[in-house]
Design an enzyme around this catalytic site. Structure first.
Site, PDB file in Angstrom:
ATOM      1  CE  LYS A  55     -53.642  43.807 -73.223  1.00  0.00           C
ATOM      2  NZ  LYS A  55     -53.703  42.641 -73.778  1.00  0.00           N
ATOM      3  CB  THR A  99     -56.227  48.965 -82.004  1.00  0.00           C
ATOM      4  OG1 THR A  99     -57.064  47.976 -81.355  1.00  0.00           O
ATOM      5  CG2 THR A  99     -55.164  48.054 -82.715  1.00  0.00           C
ATOM      6  NE  ARG A 127     -47.122  46.013 -72.984  1.00  0.00           N
ATOM      7  CZ  ARG A 127     -47.648  45.108 -73.256  1.00  0.00           C
ATOM      8  NH1 ARG A 127     -47.179  44.048 -72.737  1.00  0.00           N
ATOM      9  NH2 ARG A 127     -48.955  45.019 -73.939  1.00  0.00           N
ATOM     10  CE  LYS A 131     -29.739  44.084 -77.825  1.00  0.00           C
ATOM     11  NZ  LYS A 131     -29.598  43.934 -79.498  1.00  0.00           N
ATOM     12  CB  ALA A 156     -47.381  40.319 -69.264  1.00  0.00           C
ATOM     13  CG  PHE A 209     -50.403  38.519 -70.570  1.00  0.00           C
ATOM     14  CD1 PHE A 209     -49.859  38.302 -72.006  1.00  0.00           C
ATOM     15  CD2 PHE A 209     -49.583  37.610 -69.931  1.00  0.00           C
ATOM     16  CE1 PHE A 209     -48.761  37.502 -72.479  1.00  0.00           C
ATOM     17  CE2 PHE A 209     -48.370  36.996 -70.264  1.00  0.00           C
ATOM     18  CZ  PHE A 209     -48.064  36.974 -71.712  1.00  0.00           C
ATOM     19  CG  PHE A 241     -63.438  41.912 -85.449  1.00  0.00           C
ATOM     20  CD1 PHE A 241     -63.027  42.501 -83.864  1.00  0.00           C
ATOM     21  CD2 PHE A 241     -62.558  41.118 -85.927  1.00  0.00           C
ATOM     22  CE1 PHE A 241     -61.866  42.129 -83.690  1.00  0.00           C
ATOM     23  CE2 PHE A 241     -61.284  41.082 -85.471  1.00  0.00           C
ATOM     24  CZ  PHE A 241     -60.745  41.528 -84.480  1.00  0.00           C
ATOM     25  CD1 TRP A 244     -57.827  47.362 -86.810  1.00  0.00           C
ATOM     26  CD2 TRP A 244     -59.542  47.095 -88.336  1.00  0.00           C
ATOM     27  NE1 TRP A 244     -57.423  46.710 -87.863  1.00  0.00           N
ATOM     28  CE2 TRP A 244     -58.407  46.661 -88.860  1.00  0.00           C
ATOM     29  CE3 TRP A 244     -60.675  47.219 -89.147  1.00  0.00           C
ATOM     30  CZ2 TRP A 244     -58.209  45.633 -89.970  1.00  0.00           C
ATOM     31  CZ3 TRP A 244     -60.654  46.467 -90.418  1.00  0.00           C
ATOM     32  CH2 TRP A 244     -59.380  45.772 -90.708  1.00  0.00           C
TER      33      TRP A 244
END
Lengths: 712, 712
Positions: free
Chosen positions: B190, B192, B214, B225, B415, B446, B535, B564
């Site tokens: 997702k 890429t 993200r 933190k 997620a 996800f 691919f 890709w």
């Protein structure tokens, strides 16, 4: 402990200045090409507005005076004044942004920022009233090339270490340490003296100078936390994997077959070499060699590595971990320290290159195996990753004082279990940047018996740098306490001794603590200038007495400083004394030789610096010393005493210069990566707590202006 | 879990390009003003050097071709070539730094970076071979004003939220979500696709576009933190202080007399109001009011707040804290989560202004009192401090793709226990910046049943933004697995089904999982474009089959992507399909109304999105739902399902589109600050572990060049 120290910013320009007097003075100064008046709203009283009236300052012709600031009702008044004066060419310029850009002076001129206020403003008000010059301008002024700078936000930048190489042949500037008498709860002001001094040197005496300060504990240390906690996670995960897998399974996972080829990583090759296995083909290892390679066999009782967190979180001081069922019962007791207490912070401060930092990180000892062998971060396989996590942290952060002079803020190790000094690299970069006639002023934590002693014996040994002078900061109040004044407690009003003249107490403090700390510096062959950080309640007779006695005790000079009220202008006398002191030859020498036995090194510090009669080494401490003696390279490390900072002795209540005591050595530990042995004299807390009403109750942010309140 | 996702960078330009063909194509493109050839040393084979020979590319006249890179033996060859070609004007220009500066194109031109390589380079090689344009150039290109930018280093900058105000009247661009079929261990891509798509839109179709991604979990989350752990420290310190002090002592410490005046802080006034006490003079409170003000009376068994750390530290999953004697026996069991699992991360992603973030932080519930009242961060007094710690984190980080197009990287909530989407603010800023005809492409974690459903029902509800299209990413391999293909395991060779043509399995996956996920998007009224991430082993027949079946299942379009291998050029067809889809009107609607009872909202998602027959609510879950029902404002929160991402059902092994199952609701929790209820379907790990051979074994840094190795 030394934590709160980090939170105190420089306090400068607290005085009510006669605007007219100041403007006239600046008008006569040929170095000043323009004056930038920044008026916070609170400053725009009638008195100030009156003194701005054109008819009163005709003599200001030839200087561009720009007025910026103030809120709407005042803006109009100011705008009228400006138009009448013709001080800005076009009305459309009345916009703080464009003015700010215009106001940048010709290259070597000084932009003076004068605050005018009838009340004493808070630090936060002063800080807000100033517009810092963009950090890339500052960088250009001090001679950095654009490619040596990594800008972070508007006023901070990281400086690349390649600078050291470029300026390799440049002679270093003078190297000045700011230390203090033994601290009291009243605060002595080493950081403000440091800032006042560089402002006086740079902005008033026109000498290149740089301040090097320790960094605050929240925020810029994030690389350290990540690195520290990666080590911790690696320790426990490794113990779990070793407990649940055969040698063969561990070996095939640690050295997996990738596309049919098994290969040791460089970090693994290093471990093999330490084990004495000179092979590089994984299949050629004997079962015994495989066993010693895959099993660190860490003794859970002897793991010394703690996790860290950046919050004062007292409930993490002692904890039990591994209680989830997924961890298969391998629970153990451990604890968290505050992030700055990490050995990685001490390493950051002592490393003199990326390479040096990397090898120190690899040498860190996290515990011992069941057979007593030290286990290092490199044994865990994390040393390369640690260096990657620290790659930005190692670059000193360039910032500026209120008067626009350069400051490096870099590293802030604890002053008890570590050496309490800012970084070697910041000092080195600064010494090159200021050049032969310039000054680098760096600060040591706690009193001179701790911070200064460690600066000389640990930091200067690591860096190879030699100091030219020590500035020893004292306050009348602290000297009175060391001279026998009553104790004080937070919240209660100050006893009268501290706010009215008492020459007896002052004299007592000078003859005891001040004298001993001056002598301490002299044992290293370095001249001492005593700086009296003047408070409003100090009397001229008290100040004169300190100056006189300090010189009788061997100080090169002793002068009062008014930088808290007046900024750099208030520290000009100090700057001149420091300049004078550093022009004399200095005969620096270490206090002890590294080849001395560990116990002798400790004894030397205790007797010669603290004034102890002797030391008393506990059985546990002696056992550790014997163990360190057997380990290669441990016994020649310098000593980093973990002692209370509130007394020259180990008893916080004994002020002045105590005698007739024997210093107890409760335990001895080693920071092998940082490179020192630290004997524990009493218990050192490495995790502070939060009070009932923590300061966070007052901290807030305005969602629109992003102005933060409640910090000071 | 979704963590590793964050670590995968865009994979672009993996193909071996015929240099000549490419140069000729670029020569014909009137938008290209120059071509910048960056040749990594490994690329300089004879074959490549031959194709660079001048006699072969006479047609390149009129374009400036600059050659940079290569190591010494090759440099000479290249230099000769350049001189013969006259491609650079002066020999002294042969210096990569100055060339890099010169190569910046006329304002709207494209600088194309072409890599020439005979082997497939690694991501790290590609990333290093590119020289990113300075982030302030990028900012200027996309229309940011200098004062809206806070530069961090050379290639990153924070963007100020004031931009939203300035562009208030600017119409938003098109809003495109990239989601995926149900994930398999093989990876769908997702991220890429997101990058390929914006590169195609911006650099090839000349449309403004922005990717919103993200952020990774190590590093930029440090504000989170610090804030998260400040809350934790405040909880335990407060319990200690309440356990050891009287009401009177607590009150006099919480509201101390400062210069004789006692005053509530604004944060304390808020607590008084929540308690129904409308007083502002501390001395006017009755003893009962003092009692309720000073005692949060937290039930140690019901504290839900965890500490966080950024390392995969499994031994912190369950721990006992407070075991040091200073904590007086107040031990309790708790745990650490990974930092991104903090509710503060979810808040960062959902807040639409500093003000909104601040009030969400204040509303966070950390536990309940012994009498069952929720205790918030504001009750602890930390809400202002939390906002201060998050003041930089709230500004989206501007970065760029390999082709120089803009990207916001901002926020990375889990997620499962959170909504798994990047920030509302980044999307809003980007939508204004691209303008009416531009595109913002954002990605959901996800599969579409989780990330997309939460994007619509939680994120779009919080933001008020409406999506124009969904890109649903599928791979031939994933479809084969959903169509009944054998399971795969890490390290083992892929079963033959996945690397040779199998139209049956492909068809099965399309008719089950792909179809259901397309329908899921359609339930929200948004058009779907299926993107097949191709691919090397995929066959034309397989690709054609997916395109055909996807359209039969209701997709607006379905196209293969080759980003890709080829970068943006490989996603041009997808970009055109997305442009087409977004030009149609969209009829967005939420899946459920917030006023529905909590159980009904959960049931709606389970039945309509997952295909469940019903839900089975445990007694514990029902008890919580009843409790939330009583608390004001809880019952109208949206639902954030915590379910496995590996199946549409709760059983990870059930691929395709399972039917005939009842979804168990084990427990229900609330993130009141973030603003959602999260039902737990199974156990969610919020702290990953380290494997025997963690990747840190391979990570290293060259101390001189600062080049990092071992990352990809």
């Amino acid at each position: 402990n030394d934590l709160n120290k980090h939170k105190i910013g420089p306090k400068i320009h607290k005085t009510t200045i006669s605007i007219l007097e100041e403007l006239l003075k600046l008008n006569d100064d040929p170095r000043v090409h323009g004056v930038y008046l920044h008026l916070p709203p609170a400053a725009l009283t009638n008195r100030v507005l009156n003194s701005l009236k054109p008819e009163k300052d005709d003599s200001l012709e030839g200087k561009t005076v720009l007025l910026v600031g103030g809120e709407s009702p005042f803006r109009l008044v100011l705008q009228c004044l400006i138009e009448r004066r013709g001080m800005v060419t076009a009305k459309s310029h009345w916009d703080s942004k464009s003015l700010e850009r215009e106001v940048r002076c010709p290259h070597n001129g000084i932009v003076s920022v004068w605050l005018i206020s009838c009340d004493v403003p808070s630090d936060l008000q002063i800080s807000r009233a100033q517009t810092a010059k963009p950090v890339n301008h500052l960088a250009e002024e001090i001679g950095l090339l654009p490619e040596e700078l990594e800008v972070y936000g508007r006023s901070k930048a990281k400086v690349r270490l390649s600078l050291l190489e470029r300026l390799n042949s440049q002679p270093d500037g003078k190297y000045v340490l700011v230390a203090g008498v033994t601290p009291t709860p009243l605060g002595e002001g080493k950081s403000t003296v440091t800032i006042g001094l560089v402002q006086a040197l740079s902005a008033h005496l026109n000498l290149n100078s740089f301040a090097c300060l320790r960094q605050p504990s929240q925020g810029p240390t994030f690389g350290i936390k990540a690195a520290n906690n990666l080590v911790a996670a690696a320790i426990d995960a490794r113990m779990l994997h070793e407990a649940t897998q055969s040698d063969k399974a561990l070996f095939s996972r640690l050295v997996p077959s990738v596309n049919g080829v098994r290969r040791f990583s460089p970090i693994q090759i290093s471990r093999l070499r330490r084990l004495g296995i000179i092979k590089s083909d994984p299949s050629s290892l004997s079962p015994e060699e495989v066993n010693s390679f895959v099993r660190l066999d860490l003794d859970p009782e002897k793991i010394t590595w703690h996790r860290v967190v950046d919050t004062n979180d007292r409930f993490l001081r002692k904890i039990t971990i591994g209680q989830a069922s997924t961890e298969k019962g391998l629970t153990r007791e451990t604890g968290f320290d505050i992030a700055v207490a990490s050995e990685i912070m001490a390493i950051l401060a002592l490393a003199d290159s990326m390479e040096d930092m990397k090898s120190r990180l690899g040498r860190m000892v996290v515990g011992t195996s069941r057979s007593g062998t030290p286990v290092t971060a490199e044994d865990l396989g994390v040393s390369g990753a640690l260096a990657v996590l620290m790659k930005d942290a190692i670059k000193p952060t360039l910032m500026q004082t209120l008067e626009g002079t350069p400051v490096f803020v870099h590293a802030g190790p604890f002053a008890n279990i570590a050496h309490g000094n800012s970084s070697v690299l910041a000092d080195k970069l600064a010494l090159k940047l200021v050049g032969e006639d310039g000054f680098v002023v760096t600060e040591a934590g706690f009193g001179a018996d701790i911070g200064m002693e460690k600066f000389f014996n640990i930091k200067c040994r690591a860096s190879g740098l030699r100091p030219n002078a020590v500035v020893l900061v004292a306050t009348i109040r602290a000297l009175k306490m060391h001279g026998g004044g009553p104790s004080v407690s937070a919240g209660a009003p100050l006893p009268t001794e501290y706010i009215s003249e008492n020459l007896n107490l002052v004299s007592g403090g000078c003859q005891s603590n001040l004298k001993k700390q001056i002598q301490n510096a002299q044992q290293f062959g370095v001249p001492v200038v005593v700086a009296i950080n003047v408070f409003r309640t100090d009397t001229p007779a008290e100040i004169d007495l300190v100056c006189q006695l300090a010189k009788e005790c061997g100080a090169f000079d002793a002068v009062p400083c008014h930088h808290w009220m007046q900024g750099g202008r208030g520290a000009v006398e100090l700057a001149q004394a420091v300049k004078e002191a550093t022009s004399k030859p200095s005969y620096f020498q270490f206090l002890y030789d590294l080849q001395m036995p560990i116990v002798e090194k400790i004894r030397t510090i205790a007797k010669r610096i603290y004034g102890a009669d002797d030391i008393d080494v506990s059985a546990e401490a002696q056992r550790k010393i014997d163990y360190y003696h057997e380990q290669q390279g441990y016994s020649t490390l310098p000593i980093c005493m973990a002692k209370t900072h509130l007394s020259l002795s180990h008893l916080p209540e004994r002020k002045g210069a105590p005698t007739g005591f024997v210093l107890p050595i409760r335990d001895v530990r080693a920071s092998v990566g940082a490179g020192f042995i630290y004997p524990l004299v009493g218990t050192m807390s490495t995790m502070p707590g939060l009070p009932t009403r923590a300061c966070f109750y007052d901290i807030d942010i305005d969602p629109i202006t992003e102005e933060i309140s409640g910090l000071f």
